[in-house]
Design a protein around this motif. Structure first.
Motif: not given
Length: 334
Positions: A43-46, A48
């Protein structure tokens, strides 16, 4: 400490947040992994962070380049991995020139370090022009050693070690890795660590090792090749007996069919592994000052009086569930 990440071109994008960090650096290649893992919740992976992204804490050795990304839906995680800057140096080889048995160098220490690292990592690793005042003459590297091990041994032979740190670039400029030679510092006389100072200390002083090895080679019965090897007062191995009577501890080494040279070589190896030894294990969670990998520290158990001093072999930086810890391991520890 805060870990910065970049795009594949070295442009800073921000800080690593809400992740578990495990980064290990060290001089002892036998035990040191010299890599990192950064674990994110899905859930915290974007997205980038990419292959080729740099990670670093400015003005420290903590950092490296992302070369692996693994995902696990079961563990609900995405993990980026790679070699640290020091680890990258373990993946380059110093090769002898054409027609040469060994690669050799001579000159001032930082001049040699600069030439080697810039040749191996153009545009990313840089040396310095600072003159140490120390030179080596016709220094011979081990055949096909790694760049890291070659420079480490060369510097250690004259009381120096490598200092590796990432120099942050200006806003629109890529930073770089700086490698230079600095003197090894013996802190054991100034700072003696004990279990009162966040230090777990273990020492095994084993004095029941073999000190007389009877090596048996080729031949039968009275015609069998026999070589006696002994451990001397200072731990050296030779063919003159020092320990006698109750202090003598004897074993045999059976190498049927061995000629003298092989029997002697393998017998020495066997006795070296079997003689008295002192094993140390000291884990330090905090160190005040500028002590780094390669510097010497000391420890003492005030209850038994056992004491030791040894180089710092590894540093392990972790952040787990928001809790940060730095551990220091002695050279040779597993």
């Amino acid at each position: 400490m805060e870990l910065i990440y970049t795009d594949p071109n070295g442009k800073e994008l921000g800080y690593i947040l809400n992740a578990n960090i495990d980064m290990e650096i060290g001089e002892d290649e036998k035990n040191s992994i010299n890599d990192f893992e950064i674990e994110f919740k899905r859930s915290g992976w974007d997205g980038t962070i990419e292959f080729g992204s740099q990670l670093y804490v400015p003005d420290t050795e903590y950092g490296g380049i992302v070369q692996e990304i693994s995902t696990s839906t079961k563990a609900n995680s995405i993990t980026t991995k790679g070699y640290t800057w020091r680890g990258m140096m373990t993946k380059k080889i110093i090769q002898p020139g054409s027609g040469q048995d060994y690669a050799t160098v001579e000159g001032e220490l930082n001049t040699i370090v600069k030439q080697k690292v810039q040749e191996a990592f153009p545009g990313l690793f840089y040396g310095v022009s600072e003159d140490t005042g120390v030179e080596v003459t016709n220094y011979q590297f081990d055949r096909y050693c790694t760049l890291h091990e070659g420079l480490r041994k060369m510097l250690q032979s004259v009381g120096y070690r490598m200092e590796i740190k990432y120099i942050q670039g200006d806003k629109y400029e890529m930073g770089y890795v700086q490698v230079k030679a600095v003197p090894i510092v013996d802190y054991s006389s100034e700072h003696e660590f004990s279990n009162d100072q966040n230090t777990n200390f273990k020492m095994d002083d084993n004095r029941r090792g073999v000190n007389h090895l009877i090596c048996l080679g080729k031949g039968e019965l009275k015609d069998r090749l026999v070589i006696h090897l002994y451990v001397g007062q200072n731990g050296e191995i030779g063919q003159e007996q020092y320990f006698k009577g109750v202090d003598e501890i004897v074993e045999t080494y059976d190498s049927s069919g061995s000629e003298r040279d092989d029997l002697l070589k393998n017998g020495i190896k066997k006795l070296e592994a079997s003689k008295n030894k002192t094993e140390y294990d000291m884990t330090m969670e905090k160190i005040e000052g500028n002590m780094d990998v390669g510097d010497v520290v000391g420890g003492r158990d005030y209850l038994t009086g056992a004491s030791m001093k040894k180089p710092i072999g590894r540093k392990i930086w972790t952040i787990s569930e928001g809790k940060e810890k730095i551990e220091y391991k002695l050279e040779g520890e597993s």
